[in-house]
Write an enzyme that holds these catalytic residues in place. Structure first.
Site, PDB file in Angstrom:
ATOM      1  N   GLU A  58      -8.969 -50.172 -46.286  1.00 26.75           N
ATOM      2  CA  GLU A  58      -9.675 -51.444 -46.384  1.00 26.75           C
ATOM      3  C   GLU A  58     -10.683 -51.605 -45.251  1.00 26.75           C
ATOM      4  O   GLU A  58     -11.798 -52.092 -45.457  1.00 26.75           O
ATOM      5  CB  GLU A  58      -8.671 -52.609 -46.354  1.00 26.75           C
ATOM      6  CG  GLU A  58      -7.648 -52.576 -47.486  1.00 26.75           C
ATOM      7  CD  GLU A  58      -6.352 -51.876 -47.108  1.00 26.75           C
ATOM      8  OE1 GLU A  58      -5.299 -52.289 -47.612  1.00 26.75           O
ATOM      9  OE2 GLU A  58      -6.403 -50.896 -46.317  1.00 26.75           O
ATOM     10  N   ARG A 101      -0.012 -21.420 -46.386  1.00 28.02           N
ATOM     11  CA  ARG A 101      -1.191 -20.603 -46.135  1.00 28.02           C
ATOM     12  C   ARG A 101      -2.314 -20.975 -47.086  1.00 28.02           C
ATOM     13  O   ARG A 101      -2.086 -21.322 -48.242  1.00 28.02           O
ATOM     14  CB  ARG A 101      -0.837 -19.122 -46.266  1.00 28.02           C
ATOM     15  CG  ARG A 101       0.170 -18.687 -45.197  1.00 28.02           C
ATOM     16  CD  ARG A 101       0.455 -17.214 -45.218  1.00 28.02           C
ATOM     17  NE  ARG A 101       1.303 -16.800 -46.337  1.00 28.02           N
ATOM     18  CZ  ARG A 101       2.614 -16.955 -46.360  1.00 28.02           C
ATOM     19  NH1 ARG A 101       3.237 -17.571 -45.362  1.00 28.02           N
ATOM     20  NH2 ARG A 101       3.319 -16.530 -47.390  1.00 28.02           N
TER      21      ARG A 101
END
Length: 373
Positions: free
Chosen positions: A57, A212
């Protein structure tokens, strides 16, 4: 009325898309997206990028600037009403002069739940709640489960042959599934806070348990090894893998000397009272939530998966099935344990999706336990 509902959904979808851009990066905070709209146009947008960063916001209001006065703010989650690492979003909304706030779902966090909405209404702001609520809640299923039950959202992941085997009779399991399936597995690791395996997986495969590929998160995923008798090898790759992430070893025995050795190698040892001779996963998982771990990927082996299902902890499955037949009554299957005696006790799967991953199939589904609709 229909035009207004269509407009609300249109801008809420935009906010949801923004929120998803931070998938796997915000825990222990929820993913949130927000857009500021005036005269039918988006004048500001933002999403929560990581814990400690500005909330969605605030990002959207900052981008909108002075134009936010009299505008409508769409946010996927109820604005917070408390001081944490950042000030309350509800205060920023009031200061910006927003006229209306449209919310996807209430914040399940007890310190906010409903309070943000109430403050906005007391300030004279029109509030519409529950727009695309199901989508907004699914977006933050881990956060909601952690807030409500103090348990993490749990995904069970398996790589198996078509006949349900996860290794040969001699214990060989590398590799049953394809490189494409393993790549998708690493994507799942990047999405969660912790990866859980049993000690047999460590002794048999010696995995690194890292995520990975893609962008890494500092300290994530945490590696959790269920090791009832504290047999963890000091040279295990999950202790020495880089990038370094915490390794938690959950056990049921007090072995001070070995525990000290493991802790000198960077591990954290948690000793829990046994449940039928095993590490009680529910109690362990509550400990993980207390450490800010809201999502867990259980990768096996079969006994750990059996315990997770038996304790009704698993929320979702990701099952990779290779076009391979292994056979053998002594070859381990995907789920160990005692099994069930009657079909009425079987765990069901809902919202099933099946798709190809290289030569393999991947089945994803929501878990439904007996007696639960």
């Amino acid at each position: 009325m229909e035009a207004r509902a269509f407009r609300h959904e249109r801008f809420m979808r935009a906010a949801l898309r923004l929120a998803r851009r931070a998938e796997g990066c915000t825990s222990p905070n929820p993913m949130v997206g927000a857009v500021v709209v005036k005269d039918g146009r988006v004048i500001g947008q933002g999403f929560h990028r990581r814990a400690g960063a500005p909330h969605a916001e605030v990002e959207a209001l900052t981008q909108a600037g002075r134009r936010a006065r009299g505008a409508t703010l769409y946010t996927t989650l109820e604005p917070c009403n408390h001081h944490g690492r950042t000030p309350p979003c509800s205060d920023a909304i009031v200061r910006a002069g927003i006229a209306q706030v449209v919310i996807g779902a209430r914040d399940p966090n007890p310190i906010t739940n409903g309070r943000g909405l109430a403050k906005l209404r007391r300030s004279g702001i029109r509030v519409t709640n529950g727009v695309m609520a199901n989508e907004a809640r699914r977006l933050n299923a881990p956060f909601e489960k952690a807030m409500v039950s103090k348990l993490p959202w749990v995904v069970a992941k398996v790589g198996q042959s078509l006949d349900g085997k996860i290794a040969t009779t001699l214990g060989q399991s590398r590799w049953i599934t394809s490189p494409a399936a393993r790549q998708l597995s690493h994507q799942w690791r990047r999405r969660v806070d912790a990866v859980v395996v049993g000690i047999h997986t460590i002794l048999r495969d010696n995995p690194r348990l890292t995520a990975r590929g893609g962008v890494s998160r500092p300290g994530r995923p945490v590696k959790v090894v269920v090791d009832s008798r504290l047999r963890m090898p000091l040279r295990a790759r999950c202790l020495t893998a880089r990038p370094a992430t915490p390794t938690i070893i959950a056990t049921t025995v007090h072995r001070p000397t070995r525990q000290a050795w493991l802790e000198r190698h960077g591990a954290q040892v948690i000793v829990l009272p046994p449940r039928q001779g095993r590490v009680p996963l529910r109690r362990l998982f509550k400990r993980l939530v207390a450490r800010g771990i809201h999502s867990v990927l259980v990768e096996g082996g079969g006994e750990v998966l059996a315990s997770a299902f038996a304790e009704r902890l698993v929320d979702r499955i990701v099952w990779f099935i290779a076009p391979t037949l292994i056979g053998g009554r002594n070859a381990p299957g995907s789920i160990g344990g005692e099994g069930i005696s009657r079909l009425q006790q079987a765990i069901r799967l809902a919202d099933l999706t099946v798709f190809r991953v290289g030569p393999d199939l991947c089945v994803e589904a929501r878990v439904v336990y007996p007696g639960v609709r």
